[in-house]
Design a protein around this motif. Structure first.
Motif, short mmCIF file in Angstrom:
data_model
loop_
_atom_site.label_atom_id
_atom_site.label_comp_id
_atom_site.label_asym_id
_atom_site.label_seq_id
_atom_site.Cartn_x
_atom_site.Cartn_y
_atom_site.Cartn_z
N ASP A 129 0.90 -1.16 -0.12
CA ASP A 129 -0.07 -0.14 0.13
C ASP A 129 0.99 1.21 0.17
N ILE A 130 1.90 1.14 0.80
CA ILE A 130 2.82 2.40 0.91
C ILE A 130 3.29 2.54 -0.42
N ALA A 131 3.72 1.51 -1.20
CA ALA A 131 4.48 1.66 -2.35
C ALA A 131 3.40 2.39 -3.51
N LYS A 132 2.32 1.91 -3.36
CA LYS A 132 1.47 2.57 -4.41
C LYS A 132 1.33 4.20 -4.16
N GLU A 133 1.37 4.42 -2.83
CA GLU A 133 1.21 5.95 -2.40
C GLU A 133 2.62 6.68 -2.78
N LEU A 134 3.63 5.76 -2.90
CA LEU A 134 5.17 6.39 -3.11
C LEU A 134 5.18 6.76 -4.55
N LYS A 135 4.40 5.74 -5.64
CA LYS A 135 4.44 5.89 -6.94
C LYS A 135 3.79 7.12 -7.35
N LYS A 136 2.57 7.32 -6.66
CA LYS A 136 1.77 8.48 -6.87
C LYS A 136 2.36 9.77 -6.73
N THR A 138 5.48 10.17 -6.50
CA THR A 138 6.98 10.38 -7.34
C THR A 138 6.40 10.82 -8.63
N ALA A 139 5.24 10.32 -9.18
CA ALA A 139 4.75 10.74 -10.41
C ALA A 139 4.32 12.54 -10.47
N VAL A 140 3.89 12.82 -9.37
CA VAL A 140 3.74 14.40 -8.92
C VAL A 140 4.84 15.14 -9.06
N ALA A 141 5.90 14.56 -8.33
CA ALA A 141 7.19 15.04 -8.17
C ALA A 141 7.94 15.31 -9.58
N ALA A 152 13.78 9.96 -10.87
CA ALA A 152 12.56 9.49 -10.16
C ALA A 152 12.84 7.91 -9.48
N ARG A 153 13.41 7.21 -10.43
CA ARG A 153 13.80 5.93 -9.92
C ARG A 153 14.46 5.88 -8.64
N ILE A 154 15.55 6.60 -8.70
CA ILE A 154 16.51 6.80 -7.67
C ILE A 154 15.64 7.21 -6.38
N SER A 159 13.13 6.12 -0.97
CA SER A 159 11.93 6.15 -0.31
C SER A 159 11.33 4.67 0.25
N ILE A 160 11.31 3.81 -0.58
CA ILE A 160 10.94 2.43 -0.32
C ILE A 160 11.83 1.64 0.74
#
Length: 348
Positions: A129-136, A138-141, A152-154, A159-160
């Motif tokens: 669940d946290i990974a899904k939020e972090l993906k969102k 990261t996309a915003v950033a 973005a990948r780094i 964060s993960i």
């Protein structure tokens, strides 16, 4: 028919050993007060004795280091103390000692391992669940700061890792703790195996007590193995040892509902092959060692069978997880039937 009279160490003092004129007869004499008592007269194949003497003199390197190590010394003394205190024959001493040590050492670590694995399963669910939020995020950033794909990948991976570390610290369930069972069980298995090997080859010192123990092992067998110093020529124990190890692997495989990964499949097949390979190895070592191996594997099989029970797991304070089977034994039996049906259909 030879007669063996067993006396406590505090009840006798050594008088002497001697060989009779017939070089195949060895007599062990003790002195009780002023009276000599013949404890054992038996035919002895001195080729075996010469082999033992030669083995003790020529062993070097890692085998010598292991046989004289402190853990092996303690295990060897423990075996001898259990034998002397209980007065049991050696076959029963080996079985009782194995069950005692595994109950006191490996069972608590096995329960703790299952406890940590259950905690990790919940952490992984939360981490998804946290990974899904972090993906969102990261996309915003990426849109806000014009990050390229590499940046973005780094950032995402950093964060993960941080979130995973925080969750592990919060639940106190570091994955390394799942390996504690192996770190305690494997050295115990090796130490007891080397200890029994020392008793057979009268190591590290071929003194009177070592020869007495060797004689007791020679007559301390059971059933089809009256002599625990010799190998099991019937191959019953080696085969049982291999089948029990295979049973443990199959039990662990059938008690899981998740689809195994390629690595898990490889490890399962590797340990299956290792279990089969151990059969010829067990067929050429002294029976007392194979008896210990077989007893230990039988205990491990029962231990694994009990720890899949939901009631036992709750009793041991192991958290209930989504992957836990409600009726594990029914699931295992169904899996066994399916495999038998699969192989029968394949061979027909």
């Amino acid at each position: 028919m030879s007669v063996f009279l067993r006396l406590r160490h505090e009840e006798y003092r050594l008088c002497h050993f001697f060989l009779s004129k017939n070089s195949y007869n060895r007599r062990i004499i003790y002195q009780l007060g002023d009276k000599n008592v013949l404890l054992r007269s038996q035919r002895r194949n001195f080729s075996l004795q010469s082999t033992i003497d030669s083995f003790a003199k020529t062993q070097t390197g890692i085998f010598k280091t292991l046989s004289e190590s402190t853990p092996v010394e303690y295990c060897q003394k423990f075996l001898l103390n259990v034998h002397d205190v209980t007065g049991l024959p050696w076959w029963a001493t080996i079985i009782c000692t194995t069950m005692m040590l595994r109950s006191c050492i490996t069972v608590p670590f096995a329960i703790y391992q299952n406890y940590i694995l259950a905690k990790l399963e919940y952490v992984k669910i939360e981490m998804d669940d946290i990974a899904k939020e972090l993906k969102k995020e990261t996309a915003v950033a990426v849109k806000m700061y014009n990050w390229d794909e590499k940046t973005a990948r780094i950032s995402f991976k950093r964060s993960i890792r941080k979130q995973w570390t925080n969750l592990i610290a919060r639940e106190n369930c570091h994955p390394f703790k799942t390996t504690l069972l192996v770190f305690f069980q494997l050295p115990l298995w090796v130490s007891l195996s080397i200890s029994l090997r020392n008793l057979v080859y009268m190591l590290p010192n071929q003194d009177f007590h070592a020869q007495l123990t060797f004689t007791e092992l020679s007559v301390g067998g059971f059933g089809w193995i009256p002599n625990l110093v010799e190998v099991d020529s019937s191959l019953i124990l080696p085969v049982c040892f291999g089948l029990l190890n295979l049973g443990i692997i199959e039990l662990q495989t059938l008690s899981k509902v998740n689809v195994p990964t390629k690595l898990q499949k490889f490890l399962t097949n590797f340990f299956r092959g290792l279990s089969i390979l151990m059969i010829p190895i067990a067929s050429v070592v002294p029976s007392c060692v194979v008896l210990y191996w077989t007893t230990s594997s039988a205990f491990g099989f029962v231990q694994n069978l009990i720890l899949v029970s939901p009631k036992i797991r709750r009793l041991c304070k192991i958290p209930q997880t989504p992957s836990e089977l409600e009726q594990p034994y029914k699931h295992i039996i169904t899996g066994i039937k399916y495999r038998f049906k699969y192989f029968s259909d394949k061979n027909s």
